[in-house]
Scaffold this motif. Structure first.
Motif, PDB file in Angstrom:
ATOM      1  N   GLU A   1     -22.932  86.096 -14.029  1.00 35.91           N
ATOM      2  CA  GLU A   1     -22.187  86.974 -13.137  1.00 35.91           C
ATOM      3  C   GLU A   1     -20.892  86.301 -12.676  1.00 35.91           C
ATOM      4  OE1 GLU A   1     -24.952  87.616 -10.032  1.00 35.91           O
ATOM      5  OE2 GLU A   1     -23.654  89.019  -8.985  1.00 35.91           O
ATOM      6  N   THR A   2     -20.968  84.981 -12.501  1.00 38.95           N
ATOM      7  CA  THR A   2     -19.863  84.251 -11.887  1.00 38.95           C
ATOM      8  C   THR A   2     -18.766  83.883 -12.885  1.00 38.95           C
ATOM      9  OG1 THR A   2     -21.437  83.344 -10.304  1.00 38.95           O
ATOM     10  CG2 THR A   2     -19.368  82.149 -10.526  1.00 38.95           C
ATOM     11  N   ILE A   3     -19.141  83.569 -14.112  1.00 38.57           N
ATOM     12  CA  ILE A   3     -18.170  82.996 -15.049  1.00 38.57           C
ATOM     13  C   ILE A   3     -16.912  83.864 -15.252  1.00 38.57           C
ATOM     14  CG2 ILE A   3     -17.863  82.542 -17.557  1.00 38.57           C
ATOM     15  CD1 ILE A   3     -18.721  80.024 -16.106  1.00 38.57           C
ATOM     16  N   PRO A   4     -17.036  85.171 -15.493  1.00 40.52           N
ATOM     17  CA  PRO A   4     -15.804  85.961 -15.682  1.00 40.52           C
ATOM     18  C   PRO A   4     -14.918  85.966 -14.428  1.00 40.52           C
ATOM     19  CG  PRO A   4     -17.747  87.193 -16.401  1.00 40.52           C
ATOM     20  CD  PRO A   4     -18.244  85.991 -15.678  1.00 40.52           C
ATOM     21  N   LYS A   5     -15.566  86.056 -13.255  1.00 37.84           N
ATOM     22  CA  LYS A   5     -14.843  86.042 -11.977  1.00 37.84           C
ATOM     23  C   LYS A   5     -14.116  84.698 -11.817  1.00 37.84           C
ATOM     24  CE  LYS A   5     -17.970  87.580  -9.161  1.00 37.84           C
ATOM     25  NZ  LYS A   5     -19.035  87.423  -8.183  1.00 37.84           N
ATOM     26  N   LEU A   6     -14.837  83.642 -12.087  1.00 33.27           N
ATOM     27  CA  LEU A   6     -14.303  82.286 -11.961  1.00 33.27           C
ATOM     28  C   LEU A   6     -13.103  82.100 -12.891  1.00 33.27           C
ATOM     29  CD1 LEU A   6     -14.494  79.239 -11.262  1.00 33.27           C
ATOM     30  CD2 LEU A   6     -16.419  79.072 -12.808  1.00 33.27           C
ATOM     31  N   TYR A   7     -13.260  82.570 -14.106  1.00 32.32           N
ATOM     32  CA  TYR A   7     -12.168  82.441 -15.080  1.00 32.32           C
ATOM     33  C   TYR A   7     -10.912  83.150 -14.551  1.00 32.32           C
ATOM     34  CZ  TYR A   7      -9.411  82.686 -19.298  1.00 32.32           C
ATOM     35  OH  TYR A   7      -8.372  82.572 -20.199  1.00 32.32           O
ATOM     36  N   ASP A   8     -11.075  84.379 -14.104  1.00 32.73           N
ATOM     37  CA  ASP A   8      -9.919  85.152 -13.624  1.00 32.73           C
ATOM     38  C   ASP A   8      -9.281  84.481 -12.405  1.00 32.73           C
ATOM     39  OD1 ASP A   8     -10.329  86.949 -15.616  1.00 32.73           O
ATOM     40  OD2 ASP A   8     -11.331  88.445 -14.370  1.00 32.73           O
ATOM     41  N   ASN A   9     -10.106  84.050 -11.463  1.00 35.30           N
ATOM     42  CA  ASN A   9      -9.570  83.398 -10.249  1.00 35.30           C
ATOM     43  C   ASN A   9      -8.754  82.165 -10.601  1.00 35.30           C
ATOM     44  OD1 ASN A   9     -11.033  85.269  -8.887  1.00 35.30           O
ATOM     45  ND2 ASN A   9     -12.459  83.846  -7.910  1.00 35.30           N
ATOM     46  N   VAL A  10      -9.305  81.363 -11.498  1.00 35.68           N
ATOM     47  CA  VAL A  10      -8.631  80.106 -11.863  1.00 35.68           C
ATOM     48  C   VAL A  10      -7.290  80.397 -12.540  1.00 35.68           C
ATOM     49  CG1 VAL A  10      -8.744  78.170 -13.505  1.00 35.68           C
ATOM     50  CG2 VAL A  10     -10.679  78.634 -11.996  1.00 35.68           C
ATOM     51  N   ILE A  11      -7.307  81.289 -13.509  1.00 28.95           N
ATOM     52  CA  ILE A  11      -6.065  81.563 -14.250  1.00 28.95           C
ATOM     53  C   ILE A  11      -5.010  82.144 -13.297  1.00 28.95           C
ATOM     54  CG2 ILE A  11      -5.017  82.888 -16.164  1.00 28.95           C
ATOM     55  CD1 ILE A  11      -6.936  80.637 -17.145  1.00 28.95           C
ATOM     56  N   ARG A  12      -5.446  83.048 -12.426  1.00 29.58           N
ATOM     57  CA  ARG A  12      -4.490  83.651 -11.481  1.00 29.58           C
ATOM     58  C   ARG A  12      -3.909  82.575 -10.564  1.00 29.58           C
ATOM     59  NH1 ARG A  12      -7.695  87.253  -9.547  1.00 29.58           N
ATOM     60  NH2 ARG A  12      -8.292  86.011  -7.761  1.00 29.58           N
ATOM     61  N   ARG A  13      -4.759  81.718 -10.029  1.00 27.72           N
ATOM     62  CA  ARG A  13      -4.254  80.693  -9.101  1.00 27.72           C
ATOM     63  C   ARG A  13      -3.336  79.707  -9.796  1.00 27.72           C
ATOM     64  NH1 ARG A  13      -8.252  77.569  -5.251  1.00 27.72           N
ATOM     65  NH2 ARG A  13      -6.289  76.471  -4.865  1.00 27.72           N
ATOM     66  N   ILE A  14      -3.683  79.299 -11.010  1.00 29.18           N
ATOM     67  CA  ILE A  14      -2.816  78.330 -11.710  1.00 29.18           C
ATOM     68  C   ILE A  14      -1.453  78.967 -11.959  1.00 29.18           C
ATOM     69  CG2 ILE A  14      -2.465  76.990 -13.831  1.00 29.18           C
ATOM     70  CD1 ILE A  14      -5.516  76.571 -13.945  1.00 29.18           C
ATOM     71  N   ARG A  15      -1.458  80.195 -12.427  1.00 31.39           N
ATOM     72  CA  ARG A  15      -0.180  80.868 -12.718  1.00 31.39           C
ATOM     73  C   ARG A  15       0.676  81.041 -11.460  1.00 31.39           C
ATOM     74  NH1 ARG A  15       0.422  80.910 -17.844  1.00 31.39           N
ATOM     75  NH2 ARG A  15      -1.118  81.862 -19.207  1.00 31.39           N
ATOM     76  N   SER A  16       0.018  81.307 -10.318  1.00 36.93           N
ATOM     77  CA  SER A  16       0.819  81.597  -9.125  1.00 36.93           C
ATOM     78  C   SER A  16       1.058  80.381  -8.233  1.00 36.93           C
ATOM     79  CB  SER A  16       0.157  82.714  -8.315  1.00 36.93           C
ATOM     80  OG  SER A  16      -1.115  82.281  -7.888  1.00 36.93           O
ATOM     81  N   GLU A  17       0.138  79.376  -8.261  1.00 33.39           N
ATOM     82  CA  GLU A  17       0.268  78.275  -7.293  1.00 33.39           C
ATOM     83  C   GLU A  17       0.756  76.961  -7.900  1.00 33.39           C
ATOM     84  OE1 GLU A  17      -3.380  77.438  -5.218  1.00 33.39           O
ATOM     85  OE2 GLU A  17      -3.724  79.568  -4.874  1.00 33.39           O
TER      86      GLU A  17
END
Ligand SMILES: Cc1cc2nc3c(=O)[nH]c(=O)nc-3n(C[C@H](O)[C@H](O)[C@H](O)COP(=O)(O)OP(=O)(O)OC[C@H]3O[C@@H](n4cnc5c(N)ncnc54)[C@H](O)[C@@H]3O)c2cc1C
Length: 490
Positions: free
Chosen positions: A358-374
């Motif tokens: 359940e967590t892996i897809p959410k985790l992947y999206d969160n990480v990619i979004r944060r790296i791209r923006s932060e």
């Protein structure tokens, strides 16, 4: 004790031939692949060890450890040198690297009881080659298989490409021998299973050289049926589809040896010749013919269930061919290192984590979004993505991959690029209840989060360190955070 006296004493213990103080060898021993760019540019900020020593027997290891324990000398156990997380990096002036070079014998291949015993310095490839000649396999196949040795493979809790069928090294080790800092030699016997208290194999497995020195390992062996190998490849519309198919296969009880789902960008670097800008999903089934047939059926059914997300099937030869060229030889590792003397870019820095389905897809999206923006240097990224490569009934891993141009001084590379990215990955993983380290170990650069990783169970880990290494001589900084080492982590 000063360095001169230390060398004198160690030479008296082992003899000159087993003590190496060559400056180039010591420079090489001062850091592993974690700081390979700074190492190649000769700007390492860590001290070299006093010597590399090569014991020829378990008894010599025991003598060395007792000596170091008595005199407060830091010890770094070393095997194949493919460590990626700073496990071999040296943070102390008085350090001995204990290298398993001469512990290089295959002691027994027991075909009837389906197990093989090797010394810690045996490369995995050497045992695998010996087994294949007789129609067997270890089932263990990390990409570093040609180079990594059993001491390191067990100490890092390594996992191979065929893990979905054979498991990680922890599923393969049936018994082992190890030596503790006080010189105590412990032999954990080889039995199929027992309920004789806690499973003490796990004090050595994954200890990263921070509790004991592993001298001998017994692993399971399996019948090998290469003629039955089958490969599947698909392009998928997104990574989430790939992960859903992996889950479907696993929860229905199938065990393909390989089950992987790649993001678009990660697929680009692996499958540039066929990925068409899409995500890639792939499988390999192996083993007994009847089991392979059933596994293939399971894969086909899972793919059919998620057909809306499957764009096309890829020829199985392309997948098989890709597998045949995946492993790294010592020459590949050396070439990459030589290349870093000239090239200002990193191809393939990674952080590998795990969580439930359940967590892996959410985790992947969160990480990619944060790296791209932060991440302040996001404009230097030439690749950002990941893949799931090791699946279980209750979840999977995510191997984040990031390549970048290096536009800073070589000595600042980790601070400017890797650390901020790794921090985002670890923070998001721990926030969602996953593990920050799926198979490379904690090493010396994730130790600031060890306590958070384990939560209330950190009590147990800390007690192991206090009990087995009360003088703190084993691999200073590995797994356990050390204030004194923090300066090297900046
Ligand atoms: C190209 C490449 C591909 C890789 N692919 C994979 C992969 O697919 N799967 C995977 O899991 N890992 C992979 N790795 C990481 C690495 O290969 C593994 O961590 C491997 O298990 C390390 O083994 P080694 O013999 O090289 O150990 P080393 O690098 O020598 O040591 C690793 C750690 O183990 C400790 N150690 C070594 N020997 C002993 C001993 N005898 N007793 C106690 N502690 C000891 C060291 O102190 C260190 O902390 C890869 C690395 C590279 C460079």
């Amino acid at each position: 004790m000063d360095k001169d006296l230390l060398l004198k004493e160690v030479r008296a213990l082992l003899g000159d031939a087993q003590v190496n103080t060559d400056p180039e060898a010591l420079y090489d021993a001062s850091a592993d692949r974690y700081k390979k760019y700074a190492k190649a540019r000769r700007v390492l900020d860590v001290p070299p060890p006093a010597a590399i020593v090569y014991p020829r027997s378990t008894e010599e290891v025991a003598r060395l450890l007792s000596f170091c324990n008595e005199h407060g000398i830091n010890v770094i156990p070393r095997a194949g040198k493919t460590s990626t997380e700073g496990g071999l990096e040296n943070w102390k002036e008085l350090t001995l690297v204990i290298d398993a070079l001469h512990l290089d014998k295959i002691l027994k291949i027991d075909e009837y009881n389906m197990q093989a015993t090797v010394q810690a310095g045996v490369p995995l490839q050497k045992l695998e080659d010996a087994l294949r000649e007789r129609g067997y396999t270890t089932g263990h196949s990390p990409q570093s298989k040609p180079v990594a040795k059993f001491g390191g493979l067990v100490a890092t809790r390594s996992i191979g490409q065929f893990s979905t069928l054979y498991g990680g090294i922890e599923d393969m080790v049936v018994g082992l021998e190890c030596v503790f800092p006080n010189g105590q030699i412990c032999r954990i016997k080889n039995v199929p299973r027992r309920s004789g208290g806690p499973d003490i194999r796990h004090i050595a497995i994954g200890n990263e050289g921070s509790l004991c020195y592993i001298t001998e390992v017994t692993v399971k062996i399996y019948r090998y049926f290469p003629e039955n190998n089958r490969f599947y490849g698909y392009l998928t519309k997104d990574l989430a589809t790939g992960i859903q198919v992996l889950r479907e296969v696993m929860v229905n009880g199938y065990r393909p040896s390989v089950a992987r789902a790649y993001s678009e960008e990660d697929a680009r670097q692996h499958f540039y010749h066929f990925h068409k800008g899409k995500c890639v999903l792939l499988f390999m089934a192996e083993g007994n013919r009847h089991i392979v047939d059933a596994t293939c059926k399971g894969i086909e059914e899972a793919v059919a269930k998620f057909k809306d997300g499957i764009l096309e099937q890829v020829s199985s030869e392309l997948i098989e061919n890709w597998f045949n060229h995946l492993n790294w030889s010592q020459q590949d590792i050396d070439d990459e290192f030589e290349g870093m003397k000239e090239k200002d870019s990193h191809d393939g820095f990674t952080t590998e984590v795990s969580a439930d389905w359940e967590t892996i897809p959410k985790l992947y999206d969160n990480v990619i979004r944060r790296i791209r923006s932060e991440f302040p240097r996001a404009h230097d990224l030439t690749l950002l993505g990941g893949h799931s490569s090791h699946s279980y009934i209750n979840g999977t891993n995510m191997y984040f991959v990031y390549n970048y141009e290096i536009n800073c001084a070589p000595e600042d590379e980790m601070r400017v690029y890797h650390h901020p990215i790794q921090r985002i990955i670890v923070e998001e993983t721990l926030k969602l209840g996953g593990s920050m380290c799926h198979h490379h170990g904690i090493g010396k650069y994730r130790n600031e989060w060890t306590q958070q990783e384990h939560g209330s169970a950190y009590f147990m880990l800390k007690k192991l360190k206090e009990a087995f290494d009360p003088n703190g001589i084993m691999n200073f900084g590995a797994i356990f955070y050390q204030e004194e080492g923090a300066k090297f982590q900046k």
